[in-house]
Design an enzyme around this catalytic site. Structure first.
Site, mmCIF file in Angstrom:
data_model
loop_
_atom_site.group_PDB
_atom_site.id
_atom_site.type_symbol
_atom_site.label_atom_id
_atom_site.label_comp_id
_atom_site.label_asym_id
_atom_site.label_seq_id
_atom_site.Cartn_x
_atom_site.Cartn_y
_atom_site.Cartn_z
ATOM 1 N N GLU A 122 -5.359 -1.287 2.598
ATOM 2 C CA GLU A 122 -4.802 -0.804 3.861
ATOM 3 C C GLU A 122 -5.556 0.409 4.390
ATOM 4 O O GLU A 122 -6.153 1.174 3.635
ATOM 5 C CB GLU A 122 -3.328 -0.455 3.652
ATOM 6 C CG GLU A 122 -2.541 -1.712 3.303
ATOM 7 C CD GLU A 122 -1.050 -1.471 3.084
ATOM 8 O OE1 GLU A 122 -0.269 -2.276 3.590
ATOM 9 O OE2 GLU A 122 -0.678 -0.500 2.421
ATOM 10 N N CYS A 368 2.207 8.642 2.541
ATOM 11 C CA CYS A 368 1.551 8.877 1.258
ATOM 12 C C CYS A 368 2.230 8.099 0.151
ATOM 13 O O CYS A 368 3.447 8.191 -0.017
ATOM 14 C CB CYS A 368 1.664 10.341 0.860
ATOM 15 S SG CYS A 368 0.670 11.426 1.815
HETATM 16 N N1 SAH Z 1 -6.053 9.049 -5.662
HETATM 17 C C1 SAH Z 1 -6.162 10.115 -4.719
HETATM 18 C C2 SAH Z 1 -5.840 9.750 -3.289
HETATM 19 C C3 SAH Z 1 -4.658 8.856 -3.007
HETATM 20 S S1 SAH Z 1 -3.038 9.360 -2.667
HETATM 21 C C4 SAH Z 1 -5.309 11.269 -5.152
HETATM 22 O O1 SAH Z 1 -4.528 11.132 -6.080
HETATM 23 O O2 SAH Z 1 -5.447 12.358 -4.588
HETATM 24 C C5 SAH Z 1 -2.929 10.631 -1.545
HETATM 25 C C6 SAH Z 1 -1.792 11.605 -1.901
HETATM 26 O O3 SAH Z 1 -0.487 10.986 -1.811
HETATM 27 C C7 SAH Z 1 -1.895 12.095 -3.334
HETATM 28 O O4 SAH Z 1 -1.683 13.483 -3.362
HETATM 29 C C8 SAH Z 1 -0.767 11.363 -4.003
HETATM 30 O O5 SAH Z 1 -0.369 11.998 -5.176
HETATM 31 C C9 SAH Z 1 0.296 11.370 -2.930
HETATM 32 N N2 SAH Z 1 1.373 10.430 -3.168
HETATM 33 C C10 SAH Z 1 1.348 9.310 -3.916
HETATM 34 N N3 SAH Z 1 2.553 8.721 -3.930
HETATM 35 C C11 SAH Z 1 3.365 9.462 -3.163
HETATM 36 C C12 SAH Z 1 4.739 9.355 -2.771
HETATM 37 N N4 SAH Z 1 5.489 8.336 -3.172
HETATM 38 N N5 SAH Z 1 5.242 10.312 -1.968
HETATM 39 C C13 SAH Z 1 4.468 11.319 -1.520
HETATM 40 N N6 SAH Z 1 3.171 11.466 -1.855
HETATM 41 C C14 SAH Z 1 2.619 10.556 -2.664
#
Ligand code: SAH
Length: 379
Positions: A122, A368
């Site tokens: 996505e 996110c």
């Molecule tokens: N793998 C990378 C980028 C992807 S996620 C990383 O970990 O930085 C982008 C952001 O969204 C990351 O900070 C991740 O921890 C956050 N994230 C993942 N799941 C989430 C959720 N359910 N609610 C809010 N933020 C979330």
């Protein structure tokens, strides 16, 4: 703590991640130097290569679909030998399998893309609220993810494969079709599906293509790579010629808690991660953004907030609080709005600048951590 104690406690396996095979004749995603080399091998010169490059990336999707040969037809003076080779070359972007516009926020559009081999991923486009005519794009770097953070939907189904540089940078070409004439995608953040530094070669190539003025022309400091703390990848990124912005998913201030929330911490614990970040070359006026997902009753205590300032001392740091976006079956709870504001205030009191992020597009699972391919079969 009990609700996360059931989580698999094995450290993540980090062998080579399964790569998408870039087609030998695919032109998108080649860094400019490699592109010029390819054109040279085919009997053209650097100027021909740059003209072709600009034509390739300025064309719209329909023009690109007509084929490289047709695209090149408008460029005068290309040698015959090169023209003959163009027939075998391709510039293909993934197809749009589904398009969703947030009803709550029409400036948020999520596209489910599908590559020729059936891999889906996505990309999410946001209209900037503060800068008229500018959009931000949140790109995926992997189909799935193997980092297994328990609060994130993407990690649920594991990693299908790495995306190629063409698939990463190509997300901008596809998403650009959604942007009205006269407006543009000015920011690109690698915060979609996947861990960018677990797919390093393709991510580094895609950065060059995104940034080069002959290709997509996104300013270096408007490209942000977000990582959950992949230390070797950070060391390599530090030597990359394009000085992109950095975001680090911190989420906890102790190894005990971070080991559970970000399993990669078991391999690269906080002290090692922060030491690496202290050496990271930062341009004047720039800072590292530390993302901190706020999970009620897990990492949102006064003590957690107070620990952040001292932990990040010596770094040019900004803490960005992301209230948890609920994922079905993950077993976490989001903070209340007041709780998140209170936590942010305490973090600020601990001595580090802080911002509270409001997620956009939760109604279309575009926020996110809500991106996933598994349940997103085309309608
Ligand atoms: N793998 C990378 C980028 C992807 S996620 C990383 O970990 O930085 C982008 C952001 O969204 C990351 O900070 C991740 O921890 C956050 N994230 C993942 N799941 C989430 C959720 N359910 N609610 C809010 N933020 C979330």
């Amino acid at each position: 703590m009990s609700r996360i104690s059931a989580i698999d406690s094995r450290p993540p396996v980090l062998g080579p991640s399964p790569s998408g095979t870039p087609e030998g004749c695919e032109l998108l995603g080649l860094p400019p130097a490699a592109f010029i080399e390819r054109v040279r091998d085919a009997g053209g010169g650097e100027l021909h290569a740059r003209k072709l490059l600009r034509r390739l990336y300025r064309a719209n999707e329909a023009e690109r679909r007509a084929g490289v040969e047709t695209l090149a037809a408008g460029i005068p003076g290309l040698p015959n030998r090169l023209l003959a080779r163009l027939r075998d070359w391709r510039a293909e972007t993934p197809r749009v399998a589904r398009r969703q516009v947030s009803a709550a926020d029409p400036g948020t559009v999520k596209l489910l893309l599908e590559s020729a081999d059936g891999a889906t991923f996505e990309t999410v486009l946001f209209r900037n609220r503060r800068a008229a005519g500018r959009w931000s794009l949140c790109v995926s770097t992997q189909a799935g993810c193997r980092m297994a953070c328990p609060f994130c939907a993407t990690g649920r189904a594991g990693l299908k494969r790495n995306l190629t540089a063409a698939e990463i940078a190509g997300q901008l070409l596809v998403a650009r079709e959604e942007v009205p004439a006269g407006e543009r995608i000015a920011n690109v953040v690698a915060m979609g599906m996947g861990e960018p530094l677990d797919n390093l070669p393709a991510t580094l190539d895609a950065i060059e293509v995104l940034n080069s003025s002959d290709c997509l022309g996104v300013a270096a400091d408007r490209i942000v790579i977000s990582t959950c703390g992949h230390v070797p990848g950070l060391e390599r990124l530090a030597r990359h010629p394009v000085p992109v912005g950095l975001a680090v998913s911190l989420h906890a201030s102790t190894d005990a808690l971070r080991d559970r929330l970000v399993p990669l911490n078991r391999r690269y614990p906080l002290a090692r991660l922060l030491a690496t970040l202290k050496r990271h070359p930062l341009k004047t006026g720039k800072w590292i953004c530390f993302e901190y997902i706020l999970l009620k009753g897990v990492n949102d205590s006064d003590r957690d907030a107070a620990a952040l300032g001292p932990l990040l001392e010596g770094l040019r740091a900004l803490v960005q609080i992301i209230p948890y976006n609920p994922i079905e079956g993950a077993g976490f709870e989001p903070p209340t709005a007041a709780g998140a504001r209170e936590f942010a205030a305490r973090v600020r009191d601990s001595g580090v600048p802080v911002a509270l992020r409001r997620s956009r597009g939760p109604d279309i699972d575009a926020a996110c951590g809500q991106l996933r391919a598994a349940d997103s079969a085309p309608d």
